[in-house]
Design a protein around this motif. Structure first.
Motif, PDB file in Angstrom:
ATOM      1  N   TYR A   1       0.809  -1.223   0.000  1.00 35.56           N
ATOM      2  CA  TYR A   1       0.000   0.000   0.000  1.00 35.56           C
ATOM      3  C   TYR A   1       0.842   1.272   0.000  1.00 35.56           C
ATOM      4  O   TYR A   1       0.319   2.348   0.279  1.00 35.56           O
ATOM      5  CB  TYR A   1      -0.927  -0.003   1.218  1.00 35.56           C
ATOM      6  CG  TYR A   1      -1.980  -1.087   1.152  1.00 35.56           C
ATOM      7  CD1 TYR A   1      -3.125  -0.933   0.391  1.00 35.56           C
ATOM      8  CD2 TYR A   1      -1.808  -2.280   1.840  1.00 35.56           C
ATOM      9  CE1 TYR A   1      -4.081  -1.927   0.327  1.00 35.56           C
ATOM     10  CE2 TYR A   1      -2.759  -3.287   1.779  1.00 35.56           C
ATOM     11  CZ  TYR A   1      -3.897  -3.102   1.023  1.00 35.56           C
ATOM     12  OH  TYR A   1      -4.834  -4.093   0.951  1.00 35.56           O
ATOM     13  N   ARG A   2       2.133   1.160  -0.311  1.00 35.20           N
ATOM     14  CA  ARG A   2       2.914   2.387  -0.407  1.00 35.20           C
ATOM     15  C   ARG A   2       2.296   3.267  -1.490  1.00 35.20           C
ATOM     16  O   ARG A   2       1.807   2.776  -2.501  1.00 35.20           O
ATOM     17  CB  ARG A   2       4.379   2.069  -0.740  1.00 35.20           C
ATOM     18  CG  ARG A   2       5.034   1.107   0.231  1.00 35.20           C
ATOM     19  CD  ARG A   2       4.970   1.552   1.677  1.00 35.20           C
ATOM     20  NE  ARG A   2       5.903   2.604   1.994  1.00 35.20           N
ATOM     21  CZ  ARG A   2       7.137   2.396   2.481  1.00 35.20           C
ATOM     22  NH1 ARG A   2       7.604   1.169   2.661  1.00 35.20           N
ATOM     23  NH2 ARG A   2       7.907   3.423   2.762  1.00 35.20           N
ATOM     24  N   PRO A   3       2.267   4.579  -1.297  1.00 34.57           N
ATOM     25  CA  PRO A   3       1.533   5.434  -2.232  1.00 34.57           C
ATOM     26  C   PRO A   3       2.047   5.371  -3.666  1.00 34.57           C
ATOM     27  O   PRO A   3       1.266   5.516  -4.607  1.00 34.57           O
ATOM     28  CB  PRO A   3       1.659   6.839  -1.638  1.00 34.57           C
ATOM     29  CG  PRO A   3       2.632   6.743  -0.528  1.00 34.57           C
ATOM     30  CD  PRO A   3       2.746   5.321  -0.124  1.00 34.57           C
TER      31      PRO A   3
ATOM     32  N   CYS B   1      -3.268  -1.027   4.991  1.00 31.80           N
ATOM     33  CA  CYS B   1      -3.204   0.160   4.137  1.00 31.80           C
ATOM     34  C   CYS B   1      -2.791   1.393   4.934  1.00 31.80           C
ATOM     35  O   CYS B   1      -1.925   2.162   4.500  1.00 31.80           O
ATOM     36  CB  CYS B   1      -4.556   0.369   3.462  1.00 31.80           C
ATOM     37  SG  CYS B   1      -4.634   1.829   2.395  1.00 31.80           S
TER      38      CYS B   1
ATOM     39  N   SER C   1       0.582   3.432   3.743  1.00 32.33           N
ATOM     40  CA  SER C   1       0.305   4.478   2.740  1.00 32.33           C
ATOM     41  C   SER C   1       0.616   5.889   3.215  1.00 32.33           C
ATOM     42  O   SER C   1       0.169   6.849   2.611  1.00 32.33           O
ATOM     43  CB  SER C   1      -1.175   4.404   2.340  1.00 32.33           C
ATOM     44  OG  SER C   1      -2.016   4.729   3.441  1.00 32.33           O
TER      45      SER C   1
END
Length: 261
Positions: free
Chosen positions: A81-83, A184, A188
């Motif tokens: 979920y890294r941006p 997430c 994120s």
């Protein structure tokens, strides 16, 4: 066009099924909508009236269910979920639809994803609307670990943290996968450097509610960018600003102005 329940399609990217809708005028200027944390394309964009507003104005309206949300695949690893990873999902949707360039409109987490997409693929982003996130984009928006804890608690009754309760209630209401959402929220939160914000020259509108205690100043973020302006959404908090009529009118005027540049 069925404004209440648009037809969703699915495409594959990064080993995941990702759901999206593609509505409005097929020949209109494409706008890609990227929703916020614990929301979905339907909750963020259909129910508050954005699909109708943009569709009635002649735009091609596309919205993705971010990974972990809605009808899309739900990995349980925070690293998924890294941006910048989620930004590639959005660009992959443009590839799937054979759209070379679109206006990106993100709310909250979706605004962060939109900025990472603009930094990685400036040639694909005609303009940006960033809602519900101001200088928090670069400076952070507080401690979000209690939100992850709230999502994993046995029930809402076990959550005392105010912001945690807000997001847990929202997740319960939207019948979300709370384990995926906890991953997430842990994965994120990467910040964008102030110098990187200054590299984004796409025309940008930043809208934040005057009662939003999460986003941080829209004016401070706009000041970092060469072609951005801020919008105060009067009397609205983080949850209610998204559907506000002042915001809608400002976005329509912003998009109309792009055609004159």
């Amino acid at each position: 066009m069925n404004l209440n329940a648009p037809a969703f399609s699915v495409f594959q990217h990064d080993g995941l099924d990702l759901a999206y809708f593609d509505e409005g005028d097929p020949s209109g200027e494409p706008v890609l909508l990227i929703h916020g944390f614990a929301s979905s394309a339907t909750v963020n964009w259909v129910h508050p009236g954005w699909l109708k507003t943009l569709g009635d104005a002649g735009y091609r309206v596309i919205a993705i269910d971010n990974r972990g949300h809605g009808a899309s695949g739900k990995p349980k690893d925070a690293e998924a979920y890294r941006p910048w990873v989620m930004a590639e999902d959005a660009i992959a949707l443009l590839d799937h639809l054979r759209i070379p360039e679109a206006s990106l409109f993100g709310y909250s987490m979706g605004a962060r994803i939109s900025v990472f997409a603009a930094l990685a693929h400036p040639d694909r982003v005609r303009s940006l609307v960033l809602g519900g996130l101001g200088i928090g984009m670069t400076d952070g928006v507080g401690d979000w670990d209690p939100i992850a804890d709230a999502l994993l608690a046995p029930s809402l009754d076990d959550v005392s943290h105010a912001r945690g309760r807000m997001f847990r209630a929202f997740a319960d209401q939207t019948k979300s996968d709370k384990v995926a959402l906890a991953a997430c929220i842990r994965g994120s939160r990467d910040l964008v450097s102030r110098s990187d914000m200054g590299k984004i020259d796409a025309p940008t509108l930043i809208g934040v509610g005057t009662k939003d205690d999460i986003a941080g100043s829209a004016q401070e973020l706009a000041a970092l960018m060469p072609n951005a302006r801020a919008l105060d959404i009067p009397g609205r908090d983080h949850m209610l600003a998204v559907g506000d009529k002042v915001f809608k009118q400002a976005v329509l005027e912003f998009y109309a102005g792009l055609g004159r540049q």
